[in-house]
Design a protein around this motif. Sequence first.
Motif, PDB file in Angstrom:
ATOM      1  N   SER A 119       0.809  -1.227   0.000  1.00 45.48           N
ATOM      2  CA  SER A 119       0.000   0.000   0.000  1.00 45.48           C
ATOM      3  C   SER A 119       0.842   1.277   0.000  1.00 45.48           C
ATOM      4  O   SER A 119       0.286   2.369  -0.018  1.00 45.48           O
ATOM      5  CB  SER A 119      -0.923   0.011   1.228  1.00 45.48           C
ATOM      6  OG  SER A 119      -0.162   0.091   2.428  1.00 45.48           O
ATOM      7  N   THR A 120       2.154   1.154   0.016  1.00 47.36           N
ATOM      8  CA  THR A 120       3.020   2.327   0.144  1.00 47.36           C
ATOM      9  C   THR A 120       3.208   3.032  -1.198  1.00 47.36           C
ATOM     10  O   THR A 120       2.968   2.468  -2.269  1.00 47.36           O
ATOM     11  CB  THR A 120       4.395   1.920   0.690  1.00 47.36           C
ATOM     12  OG1 THR A 120       5.013   1.040  -0.261  1.00 47.36           O
ATOM     13  CG2 THR A 120       4.272   1.222   2.031  1.00 47.36           C
ATOM     14  N   ASP A 121       3.691   4.283  -1.125  1.00 47.38           N
ATOM     15  CA  ASP A 121       3.963   5.047  -2.340  1.00 47.38           C
ATOM     16  C   ASP A 121       5.001   4.353  -3.215  1.00 47.38           C
ATOM     17  O   ASP A 121       4.915   4.390  -4.445  1.00 47.38           O
ATOM     18  CB  ASP A 121       4.460   6.447  -1.979  1.00 47.38           C
ATOM     19  CG  ASP A 121       3.384   7.283  -1.310  1.00 47.38           C
ATOM     20  OD1 ASP A 121       2.203   6.951  -1.477  1.00 47.38           O
ATOM     21  OD2 ASP A 121       3.731   8.258  -0.618  1.00 47.38           O
ATOM     22  N   GLY A 122       5.992   3.718  -2.576  1.00 48.64           N
ATOM     23  CA  GLY A 122       7.012   3.016  -3.334  1.00 48.64           C
ATOM     24  C   GLY A 122       6.416   1.897  -4.174  1.00 48.64           C
ATOM     25  O   GLY A 122       6.787   1.715  -5.336  1.00 48.64           O
ATOM     26  N   TRP A 123       5.488   1.146  -3.605  1.00 47.94           N
ATOM     27  CA  TRP A 123       4.856   0.067  -4.352  1.00 47.94           C
ATOM     28  C   TRP A 123       3.934   0.610  -5.435  1.00 47.94           C
ATOM     29  O   TRP A 123       3.808   0.012  -6.507  1.00 47.94           O
ATOM     30  CB  TRP A 123       4.092  -0.845  -3.402  1.00 47.94           C
ATOM     31  CG  TRP A 123       4.969  -1.912  -2.840  1.00 47.94           C
ATOM     32  CD1 TRP A 123       5.408  -2.040  -1.555  1.00 47.94           C
ATOM     33  CD2 TRP A 123       5.537  -3.000  -3.556  1.00 47.94           C
ATOM     34  NE1 TRP A 123       6.217  -3.131  -1.431  1.00 47.94           N
ATOM     35  CE2 TRP A 123       6.310  -3.748  -2.645  1.00 47.94           C
ATOM     36  CE3 TRP A 123       5.470  -3.418  -4.889  1.00 47.94           C
ATOM     37  CZ2 TRP A 123       7.008  -4.885  -3.019  1.00 47.94           C
ATOM     38  CZ3 TRP A 123       6.158  -4.561  -5.267  1.00 47.94           C
ATOM     39  CH2 TRP A 123       6.922  -5.277  -4.336  1.00 47.94           C
ATOM     40  N   ILE A 124       3.272   1.730  -5.170  1.00 42.36           N
ATOM     41  CA  ILE A 124       2.415   2.335  -6.197  1.00 42.36           C
ATOM     42  C   ILE A 124       3.246   2.705  -7.422  1.00 42.36           C
ATOM     43  O   ILE A 124       2.857   2.444  -8.571  1.00 42.36           O
ATOM     44  CB  ILE A 124       1.692   3.571  -5.633  1.00 42.36           C
ATOM     45  CG1 ILE A 124       0.713   3.155  -4.529  1.00 42.36           C
ATOM     46  CG2 ILE A 124       0.949   4.324  -6.739  1.00 42.36           C
ATOM     47  CD1 ILE A 124       0.076   4.316  -3.807  1.00 42.36           C
ATOM     48  N   TRP A 175      -0.828  -1.857  -9.943  1.00 36.56           N
ATOM     49  CA  TRP A 175      -1.164  -1.646  -8.534  1.00 36.56           C
ATOM     50  C   TRP A 175      -2.680  -1.586  -8.346  1.00 36.56           C
ATOM     51  O   TRP A 175      -3.223  -2.195  -7.428  1.00 36.56           O
ATOM     52  CB  TRP A 175      -0.523  -0.348  -8.038  1.00 36.56           C
ATOM     53  CG  TRP A 175      -0.687  -0.147  -6.567  1.00 36.56           C
ATOM     54  CD1 TRP A 175       0.129  -0.604  -5.568  1.00 36.56           C
ATOM     55  CD2 TRP A 175      -1.750   0.561  -5.902  1.00 36.56           C
ATOM     56  NE1 TRP A 175      -0.356  -0.230  -4.327  1.00 36.56           N
ATOM     57  CE2 TRP A 175      -1.506   0.493  -4.511  1.00 36.56           C
ATOM     58  CE3 TRP A 175      -2.871   1.248  -6.351  1.00 36.56           C
ATOM     59  CZ2 TRP A 175      -2.346   1.078  -3.564  1.00 36.56           C
ATOM     60  CZ3 TRP A 175      -3.719   1.827  -5.419  1.00 36.56           C
ATOM     61  CH2 TRP A 175      -3.442   1.738  -4.042  1.00 36.56           C
ATOM     62  N   LYS A 176      -3.369  -0.872  -9.225  1.00 29.01           N
ATOM     63  CA  LYS A 176      -4.824  -0.777  -9.110  1.00 29.01           C
ATOM     64  C   LYS A 176      -5.483  -2.134  -9.319  1.00 29.01           C
ATOM     65  O   LYS A 176      -6.455  -2.471  -8.636  1.00 29.01           O
ATOM     66  CB  LYS A 176      -5.376   0.235 -10.115  1.00 29.01           C
ATOM     67  CG  LYS A 176      -5.155   1.680  -9.708  1.00 29.01           C
ATOM     68  CD  LYS A 176      -5.944   2.626 -10.597  1.00 29.01           C
ATOM     69  CE  LYS A 176      -5.808   4.067 -10.103  1.00 29.01           C
ATOM     70  NZ  LYS A 176      -6.602   5.008 -10.939  1.00 29.01           N
ATOM     71  N   ARG A 177      -4.955  -2.906 -10.256  1.00 36.11           N
ATOM     72  CA  ARG A 177      -5.522  -4.239 -10.480  1.00 36.11           C
ATOM     73  C   ARG A 177      -5.313  -5.130  -9.260  1.00 36.11           C
ATOM     74  O   ARG A 177      -6.202  -5.899  -8.881  1.00 36.11           O
ATOM     75  CB  ARG A 177      -4.897  -4.882 -11.726  1.00 36.11           C
ATOM     76  CG  ARG A 177      -5.278  -4.187 -13.026  1.00 36.11           C
ATOM     77  CD  ARG A 177      -4.993  -5.086 -14.227  1.00 36.11           C
ATOM     78  NE  ARG A 177      -3.565  -5.324 -14.398  1.00 36.11           N
ATOM     79  CZ  ARG A 177      -2.763  -4.561 -15.121  1.00 36.11           C
ATOM     80  NH1 ARG A 177      -3.233  -3.481 -15.724  1.00 36.11           N
ATOM     81  NH2 ARG A 177      -1.473  -4.860 -15.239  1.00 36.11           N
ATOM     82  N   LEU A 178      -4.126  -5.018  -8.653  1.00 35.91           N
ATOM     83  CA  LEU A 178      -3.857  -5.807  -7.449  1.00 35.91           C
ATOM     84  C   LEU A 178      -4.802  -5.411  -6.324  1.00 35.91           C
ATOM     85  O   LEU A 178      -5.407  -6.262  -5.670  1.00 35.91           O
ATOM     86  CB  LEU A 178      -2.398  -5.611  -7.014  1.00 35.91           C
ATOM     87  CG  LEU A 178      -2.000  -6.259  -5.678  1.00 35.91           C
ATOM     88  CD1 LEU A 178      -2.116  -7.770  -5.754  1.00 35.91           C
ATOM     89  CD2 LEU A 178      -0.590  -5.840  -5.281  1.00 35.91           C
ATOM     90  N   HIS A 179      -4.954  -4.121  -6.112  1.00 36.40           N
ATOM     91  CA  HIS A 179      -5.761  -3.669  -4.978  1.00 36.40           C
ATOM     92  C   HIS A 179      -7.257  -3.740  -5.236  1.00 36.40           C
ATOM     93  O   HIS A 179      -8.057  -3.569  -4.304  1.00 36.40           O
ATOM     94  CB  HIS A 179      -5.321  -2.266  -4.557  1.00 36.40           C
ATOM     95  CG  HIS A 179      -4.091  -2.296  -3.713  1.00 36.40           C
ATOM     96  ND1 HIS A 179      -4.085  -2.015  -2.364  1.00 36.40           N
ATOM     97  CD2 HIS A 179      -2.808  -2.629  -4.019  1.00 36.40           C
ATOM     98  CE1 HIS A 179      -2.876  -2.160  -1.884  1.00 36.40           C
ATOM     99  NE2 HIS A 179      -2.075  -2.527  -2.865  1.00 36.40           N
ATOM    100  N   ALA A 180      -7.654  -4.016  -6.477  1.00 33.68           N
ATOM    101  CA  ALA A 180      -9.059  -4.316  -6.752  1.00 33.68           C
ATOM    102  C   ALA A 180      -9.465  -5.643  -6.119  1.00 33.68           C
ATOM    103  O   ALA A 180     -10.662  -5.931  -5.959  1.00 33.68           O
ATOM    104  CB  ALA A 180      -9.319  -4.346  -8.249  1.00 33.68           C
ATOM    105  N   LEU A 181      -8.464  -6.447  -5.718  1.00 29.77           N
ATOM    106  CA  LEU A 181      -8.754  -7.706  -5.026  1.00 29.77           C
ATOM    107  C   LEU A 181      -9.408  -7.485  -3.671  1.00 29.77           C
ATOM    108  O   LEU A 181      -9.886  -8.440  -3.048  1.00 29.77           O
ATOM    109  CB  LEU A 181      -7.467  -8.516  -4.850  1.00 29.77           C
ATOM    110  CG  LEU A 181      -6.839  -9.071  -6.128  1.00 29.77           C
ATOM    111  CD1 LEU A 181      -5.514  -9.743  -5.815  1.00 29.77           C
ATOM    112  CD2 LEU A 181      -7.779 -10.043  -6.813  1.00 29.77           C
ATOM    113  N   ILE A 182      -9.429  -6.242  -3.194  1.00 29.72           N
ATOM    114  CA  ILE A 182     -10.071  -5.970  -1.913  1.00 29.72           C
ATOM    115  C   ILE A 182     -11.550  -6.355  -1.947  1.00 29.72           C
ATOM    116  O   ILE A 182     -12.124  -6.739  -0.922  1.00 29.72           O
ATOM    117  CB  ILE A 182      -9.909  -4.478  -1.522  1.00 29.72           C
ATOM    118  CG1 ILE A 182     -10.409  -4.234  -0.102  1.00 29.72           C
ATOM    119  CG2 ILE A 182     -10.624  -3.576  -2.520  1.00 29.72           C
ATOM    120  CD1 ILE A 182      -9.711  -5.022   0.963  1.00 29.72           C
TER     121      ILE A 182
END
Length: 297
Positions: free
Chosen positions: A156-161, A168-175
Motif C-alpha cells: 500500500s506504500t507510495d514506493g509500491w504504487i 497496482w490498481k488491479r492488485l488492490h481491486a482484489l479488496i
Amino acid sequence: MMQAILRTAFPLPAGRSRPFTWPWQDRAERFSTLRALVFALLLAPAAWVAGEALLGQLGPEPWKAALKEIGLWTIRLLLLTLAVTPIGRILAEPRLLALRRLCGLTVLAYAGLHLGLYAGYENFSLGKIASEIALRIYLTIGFVALLGLAALGWTSTDGWIRALGPRWKRLHALIFPIAALGVLHFYMQSKSVVWEAVLAGGLLAWLLLWRALPRPWQSRIPALLALAPLTALAAAGLEYAWYALATKLPAERILLANLDIAFGLRPAVWAGIAALAVPAAALLWRWRPGRRVPARA
C-alpha cells in the motif's frame, strides 16, 4: 513468519525506502487533526474490548467474547474503508480520500488481532490452530481473507504504487473479493442468526453497484437514489440464498417477511435505507451554508 512470507512474495523495490509517518501525520509529516480524530475513532472499539476484558466484563469465556466482538468490528471497518472512496467522491472531499490507507491498515490490524484472539481461545496450540484452519471451511475462508489483506497492506506504500504502476490498481481491486470472503465468513459464523451479515452483504452490494456506474453518474443524485432499491433487493437475495442453501429454514417465508414491517424492519430494508442515506447526505453537504459554488466559465 507472515512478514517473511510477504517479503519473499513482495520484496521492496530496489533503492526505494518506505518513508515512515505516524497515523496522525499527513504526507508532509505535520500533525493532522482530522487524521488524529479518525485514528482515535478507529481504535475505539479495540480499546473498549480491552477495557471490558480488564474489568472482567466479557463473561465466562472472555477470549471467545473478545474474538467475536473484534471480528464484528473487522468486517464493519472493512466496509467503512471501502466506503471512503465513494463518499469522498460524492461529497467532493479529497481529505476523505487521503484516509484510505490509514483505514485499510487499521482493518489489517483488526484482522490480525482477530486471529490472535482465536489463537488465545485455542490456548495458543499452533498445531490445533493450523489443523482447524485447514479442516474448517469457514476458518479457511477467513484465513485466506487475512492473507489477502496482509498482501494489500504490504503493497500500500507510495514506493509500491510507483513500482507496480497500472498493476497496482488491479492488485488492490482484489479488496472486493477479499471483502466478499469476509462477508461469507461472517455468514458462516452467524449460522441462522444472520441479521448483521445480511446488512453487511447489502452494503457490499451497494459498493459494487456504485463502482459499476459510469464515472460521471457516480456523484449524481438520481443514480444514487436508484441504487437504494437495488441494494435492498441484493441484500434480500443474499439472505434468501443463505437460508435456502445453508439452513433448513423456510427461505421463501423469510424473503416475503422483508415486505412485512409488523415485527420491525428486516436487514434488507435497512440496507436500502442506508443506501438512501448517501444521496440525502450528499444533498445536505451540497446545500450547506457557506458552500462555495464554482464560478461558471
